[in-house]
Write an enzyme that holds these catalytic residues in place. Structure first.
Site, PDB file in Angstrom:
ATOM      1  N   GLU A   1     -22.137  14.110  62.462  1.00  0.00           N
ATOM      2  CA  GLU A   1     -22.268  12.774  63.257  1.00  0.00           C
ATOM      3  C   GLU A   1     -23.023  11.754  62.999  1.00  0.00           C
ATOM      4  OE1 GLU A   1     -23.851  15.092  67.078  1.00  0.00           O
ATOM      5  OE2 GLU A   1     -25.073  14.986  66.314  1.00  0.00           O
TER       6      GLU A   1
ATOM      7  N   THR B   1     -27.892  11.982  77.732  1.00  0.00           N
ATOM      8  CA  THR B   1     -28.007   9.880  78.347  1.00  0.00           C
ATOM      9  C   THR B   1     -27.248   9.735  77.993  1.00  0.00           C
ATOM     10  OG1 THR B   1     -30.059   9.284  77.135  1.00  0.00           O
ATOM     11  CG2 THR B   1     -30.641  10.453  79.472  1.00  0.00           C
TER      12      THR B   1
ATOM     13  N   THR C   1     -16.319  17.681  71.133  1.00  0.00           N
ATOM     14  CA  THR C   1     -18.316  16.897  71.668  1.00  0.00           C
ATOM     15  C   THR C   1     -18.395  15.401  70.962  1.00  0.00           C
ATOM     16  OG1 THR C   1     -19.003  18.476  69.981  1.00  0.00           O
ATOM     17  CG2 THR C   1     -19.328  19.087  72.299  1.00  0.00           C
TER      18      THR C   1
ATOM     19  N   LYS D   1     -13.700  21.589  65.677  1.00  0.00           N
ATOM     20  CA  LYS D   1     -14.632  21.395  66.385  1.00  0.00           C
ATOM     21  C   LYS D   1     -16.206  20.857  65.486  1.00  0.00           C
ATOM     22  CE  LYS D   1     -18.591  21.445  68.270  1.00  0.00           C
ATOM     23  NZ  LYS D   1     -19.657  21.073  69.213  1.00  0.00           N
TER      24      LYS D   1
ATOM     25  N   ASN E   1     -28.461  10.388  68.300  1.00  0.00           N
ATOM     26  CA  ASN E   1     -29.109  12.616  68.648  1.00  0.00           C
ATOM     27  C   ASN E   1     -30.188  11.942  69.350  1.00  0.00           C
ATOM     28  OD1 ASN E   1     -27.258  15.028  68.129  1.00  0.00           O
ATOM     29  ND2 ASN E   1     -27.547  13.596  65.800  1.00  0.00           N
TER      30      ASN E   1
ATOM     31  N   THR F   1     -20.242  30.128  62.302  1.00  0.00           N
ATOM     32  CA  THR F   1     -19.833  28.051  62.040  1.00  0.00           C
ATOM     33  C   THR F   1     -20.129  27.983  63.577  1.00  0.00           C
ATOM     34  OG1 THR F   1     -18.756  26.551  61.603  1.00  0.00           O
ATOM     35  CG2 THR F   1     -17.390  28.818  62.161  1.00  0.00           C
TER      36      THR F   1
END
Lengths: 403, 403
Positions: free
Chosen positions: B272, B403, B149, B175, B398, B186
């Site tokens: 991230e 979008t 992702t 991932k 985030n 997880t």
């Protein structure tokens, strides 16, 4: 009950001051605050539950063990925590200010806020104390400014209320704005009132109040080592002393809650780097505990907070945060809406998405104060928690806090 | 045991593929992955503890209830969670792929990852399945890419080991990289092995393993709704089936742990927005539980994570996070050091700061992989947790994920 001006000096007999004494290098930033009651006051406190406690917490606990206090001294720029000589320094602060004020060192509430683990030098404090006492006046502002760390606004509020025909006043100042995730206590908050109330009832009122006020605030999930809320009540309003539960006690609690809730919203709205105040209102829970757990879990979610920064109606993150909160909820009954000055938009019904206008959602979420409304549709209990969005500036502020 | 190439196709009898079927708008991004075992395999899974569960979790649980599976199908771009028809869609995914593979629909492990609360259209998946099956080959890469992702790198690893003179192989893909705070399960991890092991022992090995592997990772404190780890063991290595504890089982667990720990580090390091992998190593705890609680609390602290981003040796935040962790520790015995490829620097001894060179600290903390070493000096237990720094990019990613 009505909101009035005056802050911690609204109540009779209280004066305050704030000076730059040199703990901070920036000379335009005040770093030492004093609150003084002309009459010894009953005092109630709640403290951080962090096992790592600032030295001032330990010293204050000892000092108010008898239920009384007459002054608060608080420095910013250094937390006086995790230092070998912390207790000694905190006690020295009490002795010096007590001597200057002509009161007992055991009637001092002492607090520190700032960097953890750096030795706090007593010299600038000792040097600043005469000016601090000399500057005492019926004005909250300098003290409110002197306790600020990364706060961007002074946090100050006051209310008047009536007990037995006598006008009483209550006010408070607070500092946020990072390491905010109180647990049975909070950041630094100093409340003053001229209402006459016994120490026992004052502590009862405060301990009950924090459950729905400061304990419902989270900026970043980090419970500080130096959290403290204190209330001093000097009785100068002349009401008959509140010594038991009843209408007078309820009225006092209501006024206290007006002050604390107002400060909660200010603290959350001024969270480090925040651009938005988030208010999570849960209803329909099968217990108070469930409502509290759900509202705090949502307000603490980094993903939800980042989505609010981006004005993104990503309600899936709200559901996700409810799901991992540990509360036993029926996911298929959950409704979620977002609300602000721009209107309200429903985004989730019975645990599943509903069609909504992304355009209107964006309008609602672009406001400065956002409410996320969660109905669990399983009972009659509710709770409200306060937080803020997660922004670039939070990272910036905390990436180089010490330097 | 040694690290080898091949990922999930290292073990005999496994092939994999990944295609762009159209769930994602970006045509260069694969969004549908398949892993296939030529022989029906024993299967073990662990799942998210989030009460809000993706529909694929429910369907997979039913499918592997008999202890067997032969294929994994996984899409990215949509989590198929909080949708009215989620179960139906997940079951349809199983039927379609099973038909194309000529196996039973109840032998499929199905998973989805992406946005929560948006209806998952079956059409592009149905359209993509023939190509997905046609592309099956002994190459991990396309499948590893198709489950990503916000991940920036494919996460893939494999090892060979020996059981009773037979060479066995084990490999996995994973991932991340947001909504990562596993709890008894997880993110998405698919492991394949040709080792012969009974379903009961496979589940035992996996359930035990996640406690010290995936459950010790946190990127942002948010436990996902779609977390899953699955292991398929097809027995093609020809070893005598492992049916009880003993040396063979231990060897298998060691190999499994090599795979999972490697993937943990990859997931945390690719959190991230992350610029750094953080590894918190606790020793000297009076119990395993204390060591786990302390290491996870530190790795989850937003303030600590932001300090690491800024290469700021703000160890006070480490102490603070230990203090509010809930673990019963003696604060006055805690030592803290930072370590990386650039060296080690001690910053706290017996719960108080010690003099250290800020210059050297900066050098240590400017590296890509940072260890924070915490000695509780109260016993013989230890634990390791993995996380990453908190950066501007986490907020950016985030703030507008949908979008």
């Amino acid at each position: 009950m009505k909101q009035i001006s005056g802050g911690i000096c609204a109540a009779k007999g209280f004066t305050a001051s704030g000076v730059h004494c040199g703990i901070r290098k920036n000379k335009t930033k005040k770093d030492l605050a004093l609150i003084f009651s002309e009459k010894k006051a009953t005092a109630a406190c709640v403290y951080t539950t962090n096992l790592v406690k600032g030295a001032p917490i330990t010293v204050t606990k000892n000092n108010v063990a008898d239920g009384y206090a007459q002054a608060v001294i608080c420095n910013s720029g250094n937390a006086n925590t995790c230092n070998a000589n912390g207790i000694e320094i905190a006690e020295e602060m009490c002795s010096l200010i007590a001597k200057e004020l002509g009161i007992s060192a055991t009637d001092i509430i002492v607090a520190s806020t700032g960097v953890i683990g750096q030795t706090l030098d007593i010299a600038p404090i000792a040097e600043g104390i005469p000016a601090l006492v000399k500057e005492l006046k019926a004005d909250s502002d300098d003290a409110a400014a002197a306790i600020m760390t990364t706060d961007t606004v002074e946090k100050c509020v006051s209310y008047s209320f009536e007990i037995g025909g006598k006008e009483c006043k209550i006010g408070g100042i607070a500092k946020g704005s990072g390491m905010i995730h109180p647990n049975m206590a909070t950041m630094l908050v100093f409340v003053t009132t001229d209402c006459a109330i016994s120490q026992q009832m004052l502590q009862k009122a405060l301990s009950e109040d924090v459950k729905s006020s400061f304990n419902m605030v989270s900026v970043d999930g980090d419970t500080s080592t130096n959290d403290m809320v204190s209330v001093m009540a000097n009785g100068l309003a002349g009401n008959e002393e509140i010594v038991a539960e009843g209408a007078d006690f309820d009225e006092f609690c209501k006024a206290l809650n007006a002050v604390t809730t107002h400060l909660c919203r200010m603290i959350a709205g001024d969270g480090e780097g925040a651009t938005k105040l988030l208010e999570c209102i849960v209803d329909g829970a099968d217990s108070k505990e469930t409502a509290v757990t759900v509202s705090k879990s949502v307000i603490c979610s980094s993903l939800f907070k980042a989505a609010m920064f981006g004005a993104d109606a990503n309600w899936g993150r709200v559901l996700c945060a409810i799901g991992y909160s540990g509360a036993d909820v029926d996911v298929n009954k959950i409704d979620v809406s977002f609300k602000s000055a721009a209107g309200q938009i429903d985004v989730c019904k019975n645990g599943a998405g509903i069609d909504f206008s992304e355009e209107i959602a964006k309008e609602v979420l672009t406001e400065k104060e956002i409410q996320v409304l969660i109905s669990l549709n399983s009972g009659d209990f509710g709770a409200t928690a306060w937080g803020c969005d997660l922004t670039y500036d939070y990272v910036k502020i905390n990436g180089d806090y010490r330097t």
